[in-house]
Design a protein around this motif. Structure first.
Motif, short mmCIF file in Angstrom:
data_model
loop_
_atom_site.label_atom_id
_atom_site.label_comp_id
_atom_site.label_asym_id
_atom_site.label_seq_id
_atom_site.Cartn_x
_atom_site.Cartn_y
_atom_site.Cartn_z
N UNK B 457 0.80 -1.23 0.00
CA UNK B 457 0.00 0.00 0.00
C UNK B 457 0.83 1.28 0.00
N UNK B 458 2.14 1.12 -0.19
CA UNK B 458 3.01 2.29 -0.21
C UNK B 458 2.96 3.10 1.08
N UNK B 459 2.97 2.41 2.19
CA UNK B 459 2.95 3.10 3.49
C UNK B 459 4.39 3.18 3.98
N UNK B 460 4.97 4.40 3.97
CA UNK B 460 6.44 4.51 4.09
C UNK B 460 6.97 4.54 5.51
N UNK B 461 6.64 3.55 6.31
CA UNK B 461 7.16 3.57 7.68
C UNK B 461 8.65 3.22 7.68
N UNK B 462 9.36 3.77 8.66
CA UNK B 462 10.78 3.46 8.79
C UNK B 462 10.97 2.74 10.12
N UNK B 463 11.36 1.49 10.02
CA UNK B 463 11.48 0.65 11.22
C UNK B 463 12.95 0.49 11.56
N UNK B 464 13.29 0.84 12.79
CA UNK B 464 14.67 0.66 13.25
C UNK B 464 14.66 -0.44 14.31
N UNK B 465 15.19 -1.59 13.93
CA UNK B 465 15.20 -2.71 14.86
C UNK B 465 16.45 -2.58 15.73
N UNK B 466 16.22 -2.40 17.02
CA UNK B 466 17.35 -2.31 17.95
C UNK B 466 17.75 -3.74 18.25
N UNK B 467 18.70 -4.23 17.48
CA UNK B 467 18.98 -5.66 17.50
C UNK B 467 20.08 -6.00 18.50
N UNK B 468 19.67 -6.55 19.63
CA UNK B 468 20.66 -7.01 20.62
C UNK B 468 20.69 -8.53 20.69
N UNK B 469 19.90 -9.17 19.85
CA UNK B 469 19.91 -10.64 19.82
C UNK B 469 19.31 -11.29 21.05
N UNK B 470 18.74 -10.46 21.90
CA UNK B 470 18.14 -10.99 23.14
C UNK B 470 16.70 -10.51 23.29
N UNK B 471 15.96 -11.24 24.07
CA UNK B 471 14.75 -10.67 24.66
C UNK B 471 15.29 -9.83 25.81
N UNK B 472 15.71 -8.63 25.45
CA UNK B 472 16.59 -7.86 26.31
C UNK B 472 16.04 -7.54 27.69
N UNK B 473 14.80 -7.14 27.76
CA UNK B 473 14.27 -6.74 29.06
C UNK B 473 14.19 -7.93 30.01
N UNK B 474 13.86 -9.08 29.47
CA UNK B 474 13.80 -10.27 30.32
C UNK B 474 15.22 -10.66 30.74
N UNK B 475 16.15 -10.56 29.77
CA UNK B 475 17.54 -10.85 30.11
C UNK B 475 18.03 -9.95 31.25
N UNK B 476 17.65 -8.66 31.16
CA UNK B 476 18.06 -7.71 32.21
C UNK B 476 17.54 -8.16 33.59
N UNK B 477 16.29 -8.58 33.65
CA UNK B 477 15.73 -9.02 34.93
C UNK B 477 16.43 -10.28 35.42
N UNK B 478 16.75 -11.17 34.46
CA UNK B 478 17.45 -12.39 34.87
C UNK B 478 18.85 -12.04 35.37
N UNK B 479 19.47 -11.06 34.73
CA UNK B 479 20.80 -10.65 35.18
C UNK B 479 20.74 -10.04 36.58
N UNK B 480 19.77 -9.13 36.78
CA UNK B 480 19.75 -8.36 38.02
C UNK B 480 19.10 -9.11 39.19
N UNK B 481 18.08 -9.88 38.90
CA UNK B 481 17.30 -10.44 40.01
C UNK B 481 17.28 -11.96 40.07
N UNK B 482 17.85 -12.60 39.06
CA UNK B 482 17.82 -14.07 39.04
C UNK B 482 19.23 -14.62 38.83
N UNK B 483 20.22 -13.99 39.45
CA UNK B 483 21.60 -14.48 39.46
C UNK B 483 22.14 -14.77 38.06
N UNK B 484 21.73 -13.97 37.11
CA UNK B 484 22.27 -14.10 35.76
C UNK B 484 22.06 -15.48 35.15
#
Ligand SMILES: Cc1ncc(C[n+]2csc(CCOP(=O)(O)OP(=O)(O)O)c2C)c(N)n1
Lengths: 185, 558
Positions: B457-484
């Motif tokens: 449909x020619x909808x010109x969105x610009x998507x920037x994928x912040x690619x860290x290869x992780x489910x980052x927020x969950x990884x952060x919680x596992x790092x901080x609160x679940x002994x990594x």
């Protein structure tokens, strides 16, 4: 309070401490709703979702066929009644909610008791029924069925008295109520 | 005319210019009517994509979004967008097909009780029982969705009823006796609030998404500027007050600024406007803003004193209330110098705890740097949507939203996969604006398919994928609160986002170099059509500062 994402264990004391706006008494809500399919389910669903526990519930038609009245009782020691009524008001099929003042309200419930009763006990039970202005609606050789109407206290008092005879089963309607005086409930 | 043709007339009468949906057996008649109704229909690839697109459209424009699906799986695919719209108060009308009436309740092919399934997550819902109900119901649905506290409304139409020939009369006024949202705001309460504010020595305006919904940003800003009142916004409220600004404390809450959270902690008066004291804001409730009295302005009376008891509740529409509050406030001739000490304290926190991160020493792109670069490249002048996770928080922290409806994200439900379809909807609503999506590599895969819709449909969105290869927020919680102990958060190297973008008919790019980032972004923005950029960022970066779950604002870490 411990939260799901953390390792912290949730203690029961913490659970009980949560919450606000508890009045500490029984509340009788009279809810006028549109008589449409699914409305009761919206009301009870809301109670389930918000964790409000209904003690008794009675639903029936009103003088206006397009409306139904839901009467329910809740424990104000466990639930923030103010939040309950505000959430109910958000349901679009709910027209009016009254948190009935005990002093200005006439509340009644009907209960049926099936009591095991042989010849000897029958007279005694019959006497109790008279005192409670109840009705014997069925009798056979081994049991009788009694109908009692009145306040919850009265019904519970009758229950305590007949239990020793052998209460086979009991069915209660839940309270219905109307306000005293000239105004609408 | 057929009931479905009447449906089209009603949609047009409601000002609907575009809908998002997918046809199926139970809404074939509706789709036949679309054939020549003159309403733009965007054929999405998944109903959830369509639902979120309708949300993005609604949030970006302030108009009601419309999303369609067939019965059964079409309808159940809409459940997440419906719930999302409920949590974030987004006005969307969802129109689902239903099996024919004689099959209802028989487990007919593609029958799902969508009204029952969605009952706890709708503002209201309707099941059509007679074809003549269709016009009135559609108008009621739009009225309920957009008025008061906005929200999702589901209209379920059994297929047989939609084909019936009916006499169509444009519906008049809607009549919903059980629905009368309060908009006015009680004058006495407003006066009381003004008095409390004039008396306060450490006031804070705590602003939520309700102000954006009410289109009351200008009124809010005027009130704040009348007397140097400090302002903080929730995740949903960003843009309601123009950032950056000397009176802007930043976002508050779990990943808010220290300044905003400390100000809440020490405030003597908090004026909450269109905000709901969510647990992500309050942290430990018993230690939340212990010194404060609360004014609470909200259009939904059930929000008042739900989580925090309000001393001065005002129920009504912020757009109506704020100018009156400002009048009352001015009339009391406040002594601005009483706030000097408070501003000194606030400025101290600002100096001591600015938002920051340690930049890489090499070419590596830090995720925060990506957001800053996006801000630079767009000059802050874009609609930004996001998915859910670390990237969402960094977007909220580092992209300074200076206007309402420019920040579109899933706050209440936290729906991964929201960002890309929401950007699509926003771009349809505002074709002249740049629309970018800051996506997570995990999240974006949940609704990636809509990139094909954009290409088609020619909808010109610009998507920037912040690619860290992780489910980052969950990884952060596992790092901080679940002994990594990293459990199921490493997404590995796949997919190849560039190829995937190309396969969908979009332009794919990959950025790995920090020094050219702003220019590279500008190139992406200048590229025609939809673009998806795989931006390789630091793998293990944490979102800070943070109030650990269940802790108090005082105990922020990082
Ligand atoms: C549909 C859905 N499933 C699961 C989650 C739980 N969750 C929250 S954040 C997150 C990780 C998101 O990863 P990504 O999109 O890569 O973003 P990042 O945190 O790495 O920036 C997950 C799995 C969610 N919010 N939504």
């Amino acid at each position: 309070m411990g939260e799901p994402g953390t390792k912290e264990v949730i203690s029961l004391e913490e659970l009980e401490a949560a919450g606000m706006g508890r009045t500490g008494r029984k509340h009788l809500l009279s809810i006028l709703v549109e008589n449409k399919p699914g409305v009761l389910s919206r009301v009870t669903g809301l109670f389930a979702r918000r964790g409000f526990n209904i003690d008794t519930l009675a639903v029936g038609p009103t003088d206006d066929p397009s409306l139904s009245r839901i009467t329910l009782t809740l424990d104000g020691a466990l639930h923030p009644i103010d939040q309950v009524t505000k959430q109910l008001h958000k349901l679009i099929n709910v027209l009016k909610i009254r948190d009935l003042e005990p002093d200005e309200t006439l509340a009644r419930e009907l209960a049926l008791f099936k009591i095991s009763a042989d010849g000897a006990q029958r007279a005694e039970i019959t006497q109790l029924v008279e005192i409670f202005r109840g009705k014997i609606v069925d009798v056979n050789r081994r049991a009788m069925v009694v109908e009692i109407t009145g306040t919850q206290d009265k019904i519970e008092a009758f229950e305590r008295l007949v239990r020793p005879f052998g209460l086979v089963e009991m069915a209660r309607t839940g309270e219905i109520a109307i306000s005293r005086g000239r105004g609408e409930t | 005319m057929r009931a479905v043709d009447a449906l089209m007339e009603c949609l047009k009468a409601e000002g609907v210019d575009v809908v998002f949906g997918i046809p199926g057996g139970a809404n074939l008649p509706t789709y036949d009517a679309f054939y020549e109704a003159g309403i733009r229909h965007i054929l999405v690839r998944h109903e959830a994509g369509g639902g979120h697109a309708a949300e993005g459209y609604a949030k970006a424009s302030g108009r009601v979004g419309v999303s369609l699906g067939t019965s059964g799986p079409g309808a159940t695919n809409l459940v997440t967008p419906i719930c999302d719209a409920m949590m974030d108060s987004v006005p969307v009308v969802f129109i689902t097909g239903q099996v024919r009436t004689e099959l209802l309740g028989t487990d007919g092919f593609q029958e799902a009780d969508i009204l029952g399934i969605t009952m706890p997550i709708v503002k209201h819902s309707f099941m059509i029982q007679h074809p003549l109900e269709i016009p009135r119901t559609i108008h009621e649905a739009f009225h309920v969705a957009r008025s008061g506290r906005p929200g999702p409304v589901v209209v379920d139409i059994p297929v047989d009823l939609s084909r019936v020939d009916i006499e169509y009369e444009p519906a008049g006024e809607v009549h919903l006796p059980g629905y009368q949202p309060t908009t006015e705001g009680n004058q006495k309460q407003i006066r009381l609030a003004a008095k409390a504010m004039v008396g306060a020595r450490r006031p804070v305006l705590y602003v939520g998404g309700g102000v954006v919904n009410a289109n009351a940003s200008a009124e809010l800003t005027e009130l704040a500027l009348a007397d140097r009142l400090p302002v903080t916004c929730t995740l949903m409220g960003l843009g309601a007050f123009p950032a950056p600004h000397p009176q802007w404390l930043g976002m508050l809450g779990m990943h808010g600024t220290r300044t905003a959270n400390y100000a809440m902690d020490e405030a003597d008066l908090i004026c909450a406007i269109g905000a709901r004291f969510d647990d992500r804001i309050t942290g430990k409730l018993s230690e939340f803003a212990p010194r404060a009295k609360f004014i609470h302005i909200d259009v939904d009376p059930a929000e008042i004193s739900k989580n925090v008891p309000a001393h001065i509740p005002i129920v009504g529409d912020a757009k109506n209330i704020l100018p009156r509050l400002l009048n009352e406030y001015r009339a009391l001739e406040p002594d601005t110098s009483r706030l000097d000490g408070w501003w000194e304290r606030i400025d101290g926190w600002r100096r001591q705890h600015p938002l920051g991160y340690e930049d890489s020493a090499d070419a590596e792109i830090k995720p925060q740097r990506l957001v800053q670069a996006l801000y630079e490249a767009t000059g802050g002048d874009a609609v930004v949507t996001s998915d859910v996770g670390q990237h969402q928080m960094w977007a909220a922290q580092y992209y300074h939203f200076n206007a309402p409806r420019n920040w579109i994200n899933s706050g209440g439900l936290g729906t991964m996969g929201f960002g890309l379809p929401a950007a699509m909807g926003a771009a349809v609503a505002r074709p002249d604006d740049t629309v970018i999506c800051i996506a997570g590599d995990g999240s974006v895969q949940m609704n990636m398919q809509e990139l094909a819709t954009c290409a088609e449909n020619g909808i010109p969105i610009k998507v920037f994928v912040m690619n860290n290869g992780y489910l980052g927020m969950v990884r952060q919680w596992q790092e901080l609160f679940w002994d990594k102990r990293y459990s199921q958060v490493d997404m590995g190297r796949w997919p190849d986002f560039v190829k995937l973008a190309e396969a969908h008919g979009a332009t794919g790019m990959r950025f790995t170099e920090k020094s050219t980032l702003v220019d590279d972004i500008k190139t992406a923005l200048a590229t025609d059509g939809p673009v998806l950029v795989d931006v390789r960022v630091t793998r293990e970066e944490n979102t800070y500062p943070m109030i650990p779950a269940g802790a108090a604002a005082r105990d922020m870490v990082g």
